[in-house]
Design a protein around this motif. Structure first.
Motif, PDB file in Angstrom:
ATOM      1  N   LYS A   1       6.450  -9.412  -2.550  1.00  0.00           N
ATOM      2  CA  LYS A   1       5.248  -9.459  -3.382  1.00  0.00           C
ATOM      3  C   LYS A   1       5.120  -8.243  -4.301  1.00  0.00           C
ATOM      4  O   LYS A   1       4.286  -8.218  -5.189  1.00  0.00           O
ATOM      5  N   CYS A   2       5.926  -7.245  -4.039  1.00  0.00           N
ATOM      6  CA  CYS A   2       5.878  -6.003  -4.822  1.00  0.00           C
ATOM      7  C   CYS A   2       6.182  -6.270  -6.298  1.00  0.00           C
ATOM      8  O   CYS A   2       7.124  -6.997  -6.616  1.00  0.00           O
ATOM      9  N   VAL A   3       5.380  -5.667  -7.189  1.00  0.00           N
ATOM     10  CA  VAL A   3       5.632  -5.793  -8.629  1.00  0.00           C
ATOM     11  C   VAL A   3       6.084  -4.451  -9.218  1.00  0.00           C
ATOM     12  O   VAL A   3       6.004  -4.251 -10.425  1.00  0.00           O
ATOM     13  N   ALA A   4       6.523  -3.575  -8.362  1.00  0.00           N
ATOM     14  CA  ALA A   4       7.080  -2.281  -8.786  1.00  0.00           C
ATOM     15  C   ALA A   4       6.140  -1.505  -9.701  1.00  0.00           C
ATOM     16  O   ALA A   4       6.565  -0.928 -10.699  1.00  0.00           O
ATOM     17  N   CYS A   5       4.865  -1.500  -9.339  1.00  0.00           N
ATOM     18  CA  CYS A   5       3.882  -0.798 -10.178  1.00  0.00           C
ATOM     19  C   CYS A   5       4.014   0.712 -10.058  1.00  0.00           C
ATOM     20  O   CYS A   5       3.582   1.465 -10.925  1.00  0.00           O
ATOM     21  N   GLY A   6       4.574   1.171  -8.951  1.00  0.00           N
ATOM     22  CA  GLY A   6       4.780   2.612  -8.780  1.00  0.00           C
ATOM     23  C   GLY A   6       3.622   3.343  -8.126  1.00  0.00           C
ATOM     24  O   GLY A   6       3.665   4.569  -7.981  1.00  0.00           O
ATOM     25  N   LEU A   7       2.571   2.621  -7.746  1.00  0.00           N
ATOM     26  CA  LEU A   7       1.411   3.309  -7.163  1.00  0.00           C
ATOM     27  C   LEU A   7       1.710   3.898  -5.785  1.00  0.00           C
ATOM     28  O   LEU A   7       1.307   5.018  -5.481  1.00  0.00           O
ATOM     29  N   CYS A   8       2.397   3.126  -4.939  1.00  0.00           N
ATOM     30  CA  CYS A   8       2.589   3.634  -3.573  1.00  0.00           C
ATOM     31  C   CYS A   8       3.457   4.893  -3.510  1.00  0.00           C
ATOM     32  O   CYS A   8       3.093   5.849  -2.821  1.00  0.00           O
ATOM     33  N   PRO A   9       4.592   4.966  -4.251  1.00  0.00           N
ATOM     34  CA  PRO A   9       5.324   6.237  -4.214  1.00  0.00           C
ATOM     35  C   PRO A   9       4.537   7.386  -4.833  1.00  0.00           C
ATOM     36  O   PRO A   9       4.742   8.542  -4.471  1.00  0.00           O
TER      37      PRO A   9
ATOM     38  N   LYS B   1      10.921   5.323  -1.884  1.00  0.00           N
ATOM     39  CA  LYS B   1      11.812   5.354  -3.051  1.00  0.00           C
ATOM     40  C   LYS B   1      11.717   4.007  -3.751  1.00  0.00           C
ATOM     41  O   LYS B   1      11.930   2.960  -3.118  1.00  0.00           O
ATOM     42  N   LEU B   2      11.382   4.051  -5.030  1.00  0.00           N
ATOM     43  CA  LEU B   2      11.245   2.809  -5.798  1.00  0.00           C
ATOM     44  C   LEU B   2      12.049   2.926  -7.087  1.00  0.00           C
ATOM     45  O   LEU B   2      11.900   3.895  -7.825  1.00  0.00           O
ATOM     46  N   VAL B   3      12.885   1.940  -7.322  1.00  0.00           N
ATOM     47  CA  VAL B   3      13.553   1.814  -8.624  1.00  0.00           C
ATOM     48  C   VAL B   3      13.123   0.467  -9.185  1.00  0.00           C
ATOM     49  O   VAL B   3      13.471  -0.584  -8.622  1.00  0.00           O
TER      50      VAL B   3
ATOM     51  N   VAL C   1      15.201  -1.293  -6.085  1.00  0.00           N
ATOM     52  CA  VAL C   1      15.365  -0.552  -4.830  1.00  0.00           C
ATOM     53  C   VAL C   1      13.969  -0.228  -4.319  1.00  0.00           C
ATOM     54  O   VAL C   1      13.112   0.225  -5.078  1.00  0.00           O
ATOM     55  N   PHE C   2      13.735  -0.519  -3.071  1.00  0.00           N
ATOM     56  CA  PHE C   2      12.470  -0.125  -2.436  1.00  0.00           C
ATOM     57  C   PHE C   2      12.811   0.309  -1.021  1.00  0.00           C
ATOM     58  O   PHE C   2      13.273  -0.489  -0.212  1.00  0.00           O
ATOM     59  N   GLU C   3      12.616   1.575  -0.736  1.00  0.00           N
ATOM     60  CA  GLU C   3      12.956   2.109   0.589  1.00  0.00           C
ATOM     61  C   GLU C   3      11.805   2.954   1.118  1.00  0.00           C
ATOM     62  O   GLU C   3      11.145   3.662   0.360  1.00  0.00           O
TER      63      GLU C   3
ATOM     64  N   VAL D   1      -3.517   1.309  -1.526  1.00  0.00           N
ATOM     65  CA  VAL D   1      -3.443   1.388  -2.985  1.00  0.00           C
ATOM     66  C   VAL D   1      -2.750   0.171  -3.607  1.00  0.00           C
ATOM     67  O   VAL D   1      -2.927  -0.104  -4.786  1.00  0.00           O
ATOM     68  N   CYS D   2      -2.011  -0.586  -2.817  1.00  0.00           N
ATOM     69  CA  CYS D   2      -1.161  -1.653  -3.378  1.00  0.00           C
ATOM     70  C   CYS D   2      -2.005  -2.775  -3.991  1.00  0.00           C
ATOM     71  O   CYS D   2      -2.760  -3.451  -3.299  1.00  0.00           O
ATOM     72  N   PRO D   3      -1.873  -3.026  -5.293  1.00  0.00           N
ATOM     73  CA  PRO D   3      -2.694  -4.056  -5.950  1.00  0.00           C
ATOM     74  C   PRO D   3      -2.280  -5.473  -5.568  1.00  0.00           C
ATOM     75  O   PRO D   3      -3.036  -6.416  -5.777  1.00  0.00           O
ATOM     76  N   GLU D   4      -1.083  -5.643  -5.037  1.00  0.00           N
ATOM     77  CA  GLU D   4      -0.582  -6.972  -4.678  1.00  0.00           C
ATOM     78  C   GLU D   4      -0.687  -7.258  -3.190  1.00  0.00           C
ATOM     79  O   GLU D   4      -0.232  -8.305  -2.729  1.00  0.00           O
TER      80      GLU D   4
ATOM     81  N   ALA E   1       1.113  -6.052  -0.994  1.00  0.00           N
ATOM     82  CA  ALA E   1       2.515  -6.316  -0.649  1.00  0.00           C
ATOM     83  C   ALA E   1       2.980  -5.448   0.516  1.00  0.00           C
ATOM     84  O   ALA E   1       3.525  -5.959   1.496  1.00  0.00           O
ATOM     85  N   ILE E   2       2.769  -4.156   0.396  1.00  0.00           N
ATOM     86  CA  ILE E   2       3.272  -3.255   1.436  1.00  0.00           C
ATOM     87  C   ILE E   2       2.151  -2.974   2.452  1.00  0.00           C
ATOM     88  O   ILE E   2       0.998  -2.800   2.083  1.00  0.00           O
ATOM     89  N   HIS E   3       2.517  -3.038   3.716  1.00  0.00           N
ATOM     90  CA  HIS E   3       1.541  -2.841   4.784  1.00  0.00           C
ATOM     91  C   HIS E   3       2.141  -1.941   5.860  1.00  0.00           C
ATOM     92  O   HIS E   3       3.336  -2.056   6.170  1.00  0.00           O
TER      93      HIS E   3
END
Ligand code: SF4
Ligand code: SF4
Length: 168
Positions: A71-79, A88-90, A103-105, A120-123, A125-127
């Protein structure tokens, strides 16, 4: 020069350590024999396990869409918000301009399980999750990549609700 020393005359029941010791031992004995009310503080792990609080924050999960994608849209908020700097997000982008994580680690070893990434995740996605059995033989083994985060199946954590500060 004469120094007057005031001698306090306290009742013996207030100063007797024997009395206090016996009182403490009686309390211990009371809890020892009272099997019904005895609070069990150890369990036969791993056969027995405690029920975790809904707000327990442990191993992360990446939730997926119905089509099985993250579900991640790579918004960059969590890192950005992560105080332990362990995400780590690419980001990548498809032909339609949709962002997704190349890349999401998450380094579960560095993580302090604050839950900010989930908050913070708007989607959504990450829990963080109700899971703690993730020991490894190496530090590298504690770095969860996207595939591994998506494969987790444990229940996700509920975050503290400021509107209900005492609630679960
Ligand atoms: S729970 Fe906190 S420390 Fe752990 S990855 Fe999320 S934001 Fe970072
Ligand atoms: S906040 Fe959510 S959507 Fe944004 S990068 Fe992190 S997991 Fe992906």
């Amino acid at each position: 020069m004469t120094i007057n020393v005031r001698v306090l005359d306290r009742p013996v029941e207030e100063v007797s350590y024997v009395r206090a010791t016996l009182k403490g031992m009686a309390m211990t004995l009371k809890h020892f024999v009272n099997r019904e009310k005895r609070h069990q503080v150890t369990v036969q792990y791993p056969e027995q396990k405690w029920d975790l609080s809904p707000r327990w924050r442990g191993t992360h999960r990446m939730l997926t869409t119905e089509s099985g994608k993250a579900k991640c849209v790579a918004c960059g908020l969590c890192p950005t918000v992560c105080p332990a700097n362990c995400i780590k997000l690419v980001p990548g982008e498809d032909e339609q301009g949709n962002r997704y994580p190349l890349v999401f680690e998450i380094d579960e070893f560095r993580c302090i399980f604050c839950g900010y990434c989930q908050e913070v995740c708007p989607e959504e996605a990450i829990h963080v999750g109700q899971h703690y059995e993730n020991s490894e033989y190496s530090r590298e083994g504690m770095v969860y990549d996207l595939e591994r985060l998506m494969a987790q199946t444990h229940p996700v954590s509920e975050l503290w609700d400021p509107a209900d500060p005492k609630g679960e």
